[in-house]
Motif scaffolding. Structure first.
Motif, PDB file in Angstrom:
ATOM      1  N   ARG A  67       0.827  -1.201   0.000  1.00  0.00           N
ATOM      2  CA  ARG A  67       0.000   0.000   0.000  1.00  0.00           C
ATOM      3  C   ARG A  67       0.863   1.254   0.000  1.00  0.00           C
ATOM      4  N   ASP A  68       1.956   1.236   0.828  1.00  0.00           N
ATOM      5  CA  ASP A  68       2.842   2.385   0.870  1.00  0.00           C
ATOM      6  C   ASP A  68       3.485   2.652  -0.472  1.00  0.00           C
ATOM      7  N   GLU A  69       3.860   1.571  -1.173  1.00  0.00           N
ATOM      8  CA  GLU A  69       4.483   1.740  -2.470  1.00  0.00           C
ATOM      9  C   GLU A  69       3.507   2.277  -3.495  1.00  0.00           C
ATOM     10  N   SER A  70       2.214   1.995  -3.293  1.00  0.00           N
ATOM     11  CA  SER A  70       1.215   2.427  -4.256  1.00  0.00           C
ATOM     12  C   SER A  70       0.832   3.895  -4.091  1.00  0.00           C
ATOM     13  N   VAL A  71       1.151   4.506  -2.913  1.00  0.00           N
ATOM     14  CA  VAL A  71       0.809   5.909  -2.675  1.00  0.00           C
ATOM     15  C   VAL A  71       1.784   6.790  -3.439  1.00  0.00           C
ATOM     16  N   PRO A  72       1.298   7.693  -4.264  1.00  0.00           N
ATOM     17  CA  PRO A  72       2.206   8.548  -5.029  1.00  0.00           C
ATOM     18  C   PRO A  72       2.977   9.491  -4.114  1.00  0.00           C
ATOM     19  N   LYS A  73       4.255   9.680  -4.382  1.00  0.00           N
ATOM     20  CA  LYS A  73       5.093  10.562  -3.585  1.00  0.00           C
ATOM     21  C   LYS A  73       4.930  11.994  -4.058  1.00  0.00           C
ATOM     22  N   VAL A  74       4.614  12.904  -3.097  1.00  0.00           N
ATOM     23  CA  VAL A  74       4.424  14.317  -3.421  1.00  0.00           C
ATOM     24  C   VAL A  74       5.777  15.014  -3.344  1.00  0.00           C
ATOM     25  N   ARG A  75       6.172  15.648  -4.395  1.00  0.00           N
ATOM     26  CA  ARG A  75       7.441  16.353  -4.413  1.00  0.00           C
ATOM     27  C   ARG A  75       7.343  17.637  -3.605  1.00  0.00           C
ATOM     28  N   PRO A  76       8.304  17.908  -2.710  1.00  0.00           N
ATOM     29  CA  PRO A  76       8.252  19.154  -1.929  1.00  0.00           C
ATOM     30  C   PRO A  76       8.438  20.361  -2.815  1.00  0.00           C
ATOM     31  N   THR A  77       7.868  21.486  -2.370  1.00  0.00           N
ATOM     32  CA  THR A  77       8.012  22.712  -3.139  1.00  0.00           C
ATOM     33  C   THR A  77       9.441  23.217  -3.049  1.00  0.00           C
ATOM     34  N   LYS A  78       9.759  24.148  -3.897  1.00  0.00           N
ATOM     35  CA  LYS A  78      11.116  24.691  -3.933  1.00  0.00           C
ATOM     36  C   LYS A  78      11.468  25.367  -2.610  1.00  0.00           C
ATOM     37  N   ASP A  79      10.515  26.103  -2.027  1.00  0.00           N
ATOM     38  CA  ASP A  79      10.790  26.836  -0.805  1.00  0.00           C
ATOM     39  C   ASP A  79      11.070  25.916   0.370  1.00  0.00           C
ATOM     40  N   THR A  80      10.350  24.814   0.472  1.00  0.00           N
ATOM     41  CA  THR A  80      10.543  23.919   1.602  1.00  0.00           C
ATOM     42  C   THR A  80      11.844  23.147   1.498  1.00  0.00           C
ATOM     43  N   ASN A  81      12.512  23.223   0.349  1.00  0.00           N
ATOM     44  CA  ASN A  81      13.811  22.586   0.206  1.00  0.00           C
ATOM     45  C   ASN A  81      14.930  23.457   0.750  1.00  0.00           C
ATOM     46  N   LEU A  82      14.619  24.704   1.088  1.00  0.00           N
ATOM     47  CA  LEU A  82      15.642  25.592   1.600  1.00  0.00           C
ATOM     48  C   LEU A  82      16.175  25.084   2.941  1.00  0.00           C
ATOM     49  N   PRO A  83      17.480  25.223   3.188  1.00  0.00           N
ATOM     50  CA  PRO A  83      18.012  24.850   4.500  1.00  0.00           C
ATOM     51  C   PRO A  83      17.333  25.597   5.638  1.00  0.00           C
ATOM     52  N   THR A  84      16.905  26.839   5.400  1.00  0.00           N
ATOM     53  CA  THR A  84      16.226  27.628   6.434  1.00  0.00           C
ATOM     54  C   THR A  84      14.992  26.916   6.948  1.00  0.00           C
ATOM     55  N   CYS A  85      14.244  26.306   6.062  1.00  0.00           N
ATOM     56  CA  CYS A  85      13.004  25.643   6.458  1.00  0.00           C
ATOM     57  C   CYS A  85      13.241  24.288   7.114  1.00  0.00           C
ATOM     58  N   LEU A  86      14.472  23.831   7.106  1.00  0.00           N
ATOM     59  CA  LEU A  86      14.829  22.645   7.881  1.00  0.00           C
ATOM     60  C   LEU A  86      15.236  23.037   9.290  1.00  0.00           C
ATOM     61  N   LEU A  87      15.834  24.218   9.414  1.00  0.00           N
ATOM     62  CA  LEU A  87      16.276  24.708  10.707  1.00  0.00           C
ATOM     63  C   LEU A  87      15.174  25.480  11.427  1.00  0.00           C
ATOM     64  N   CYS A  88      14.407  26.260  10.659  1.00  0.00           N
ATOM     65  CA  CYS A  88      13.317  27.075  11.198  1.00  0.00           C
ATOM     66  C   CYS A  88      11.969  26.447  10.834  1.00  0.00           C
ATOM     67  N   VAL A  89      10.916  27.122  11.192  1.00  0.00           N
ATOM     68  CA  VAL A  89       9.565  26.686  10.832  1.00  0.00           C
ATOM     69  C   VAL A  89       9.020  27.641   9.777  1.00  0.00           C
ATOM     70  N   CYS A  90       8.711  27.106   8.610  1.00  0.00           N
ATOM     71  CA  CYS A  90       8.142  27.910   7.518  1.00  0.00           C
ATOM     72  C   CYS A  90       6.676  27.530   7.366  1.00  0.00           C
ATOM     73  N   LEU A  91       5.807  28.506   7.553  1.00  0.00           N
ATOM     74  CA  LEU A  91       4.382  28.200   7.545  1.00  0.00           C
ATOM     75  C   LEU A  91       3.590  29.368   6.980  1.00  0.00           C
ATOM     76  N   SER A  92       2.977  29.164   5.823  1.00  0.00           N
ATOM     77  CA  SER A  92       2.052  30.120   5.218  1.00  0.00           C
ATOM     78  C   SER A  92       2.605  31.550   5.159  1.00  0.00           C
ATOM     79  N   GLY A  93       3.773  31.703   4.623  1.00  0.00           N
ATOM     80  CA  GLY A  93       4.358  33.023   4.480  1.00  0.00           C
ATOM     81  C   GLY A  93       5.073  33.541   5.707  1.00  0.00           C
TER      82      GLY A  93
END
Length: 293
Positions: free
Chosen positions: A71-97
Motif C-alpha cells: 500500500r505504501d508503495e502504491s501511494v504517489p510521492k508528493v514532491r516538496p516545493t522549492k521553498d521547503t527545500n531551503l536549508p532555512t526551512c529545515l532549521l526554522c519553521v516555515c508556515l504560510s508566508g
C-alpha cells in the motif's frame, strides 16, 4: 474420522480409558498413539487452515506487513516545493508566508523563501544586518529581530521594503538608527545604546504612517526631531533627556495647532523636570508621563 474428531478423541476419550477395569482396557489397546501421530495431525490441521485463510482473505501478521508495504508503495510521492527545500526551512519553521527562527542560536539572517511576509528571528546571536539579507524579499510586512546582538545595519537594509509595516530591533546593541522604510507603522528600538547623534534629523519626517515609536531604555539626550503627525504613542522613558523646546511636540509659531492623534508620551526615568517646560505640551490632549517636580 476428521482431524478435529481425532483430536477430541485423543484428549477426552483416551484419558477415560485409563479409568476403566483392566479387562475393558485391553479391548481398547488399539487406540494407543505415540507423539509422531500428534505432530502429523497438527501439521495437517495448520496446512488446512492456511489454505482456508488464502481463500477467505485471512492473513497472517507477516502477510499484513507485506500488504502494508504494498500500500505504501502504491501511494504517489508528493514532491516538496522549492521553498521547503531551503536549508532555512529545515532549521526554522516555515508556515504560510511566516518564518519562525526563534532561539536557535543563528548568527546571521538565513536565506528566506521569496514569499515570506513575516520573519520572527528573536533571541538569537545575529550581529549584523546586510542589504543582501532582504534584497530579494519585497513581500515582507513584519520583521522581528528582538533579543539579538546586532550592532551594525547596512544602509538600505530596510529602506527598500515598501510593504514593511512593523520592525522590531529591541534588545540589541545599536548605537544609531537605520534608514526606515516609508510605510512603517510600528518601530521598536527599546533597550539599545542609541544616542541622539545616532538619529538623523529627518529620520521620521517622511514616516507618514508611523503610529507607534518605542525608543525607551537608550541613551538619548533629547527628543528626536520632526516627529510625524501620524504618531499616536511615543515611548522615551529611561533615557538621558535633559531638555525640550516649544517645538519638540508643538509649533511655537502657531498657538492654535493641536497634535490631535497623539495619545501617549512616556518620559519617566529621564533627568528632565517637565514642569519647567509648560509651553512644550500646549498642543497635546494629555500631558506626558514623567517627573514634574
Amino acid at each position: 474420522m476428521t482431524t478435529l474428531q481425532t483430536i477430541f478423541f485423543l484428549f477426552f476419550i483416551v484419558p477415560l480409558v485409563k479409568l476403566v477395569p483392566p479387562i475393558q482396557q485391553e479391548s481398547l489397546n488399539l487406540y494407543e498413539y505415540d507423539t509422531d501421530i500428534f505432530e502429523e495431525l497438527f501439521k495437517q490441521d495448520y496446512e488446512d487452515k492456511s489454505q482456508d485463510g488464502k481463500d477467505g482473505m485471512i492473513l497472517s501478521p507477516d502477510s499484513n506487513i507485506q500488504l502494508e508495504l504494498q500500500r505504501d508503495e502504491s501511494v504517489p510521492k508528493v514532491r516538496p516545493t522549492k521553498d521547503t527545500n531551503l536549508p532555512t526551512c529545515l532549521l526554522c519553521v516555515c508556515l504560510s508566508g511566516s518564518v519562525y527562527c526563534e532561539e536557535i542560536d543563528i548568527i546571521a539572517i538565513p536565506p528566506l523563501p521569496k514569499e515570506t511576509a513575516y520573519l520572527y528571528a528573536r533571541f538569537n546571536k545575529i550581529k549584523r544586518v546586510a542589504v543582501s539579507d532582504f534584497a530579494d524579499i519585497p513581500t515582507l510586512r513584519r520583521i522581528d529581530l528582538t533579543g539579538n546582538m546586532i550592532d551594525e545595519i547596512e544602509d538600505g537594509a530596510f529602506s527598500k521594503l515598501l510593504l514593511l509595516e512593523e520592525l522590531s530591533l529591541a534588545e540589541n546593541k545599536l548605537i544609531k538608527l537605520p534608514v526606515l522604510p516609508p510605510k512603517l507603522i510600528t518601530f521598536n528600538a527599546n533597550y539599545n545604546r542609541i544616542k541622539s547623534r545616532g538619529i538623523r534629523a529627518n529620520a521620521f519626517k517622511k514616516q507618514t504612517n508611523l503610529s507607534y515609536l518605542y525608543l525607551a531604555h537608550n541613551t538619548l539626550e533629547s527628543v528626536p526631531l520632526n516627529l510625524p503627525e501620524s504618531l499616536r504613542v511615543l515611548h522615551l522613558q529611561f533615557n538621558n533627556i535633559t531638555s525640550i523646546t516649544d517645538d519638540t511636540f508643538c509649533k511655537s509659531n502657531n498657538t492654535r495647532y493641536i497634535r490631535s492623534r497623539m495619545d501617549e508620551i512616556r518620559m519617566e526615568g529621564n533627568p528632565i523636570i517637565l514642569a519647567k517646560h509648560p509651553n512644550a505640551f500646549s498642543c497635546l490632549k494629555t500631558l506626558p508621563v514623567g517627573a514634574y517636580y
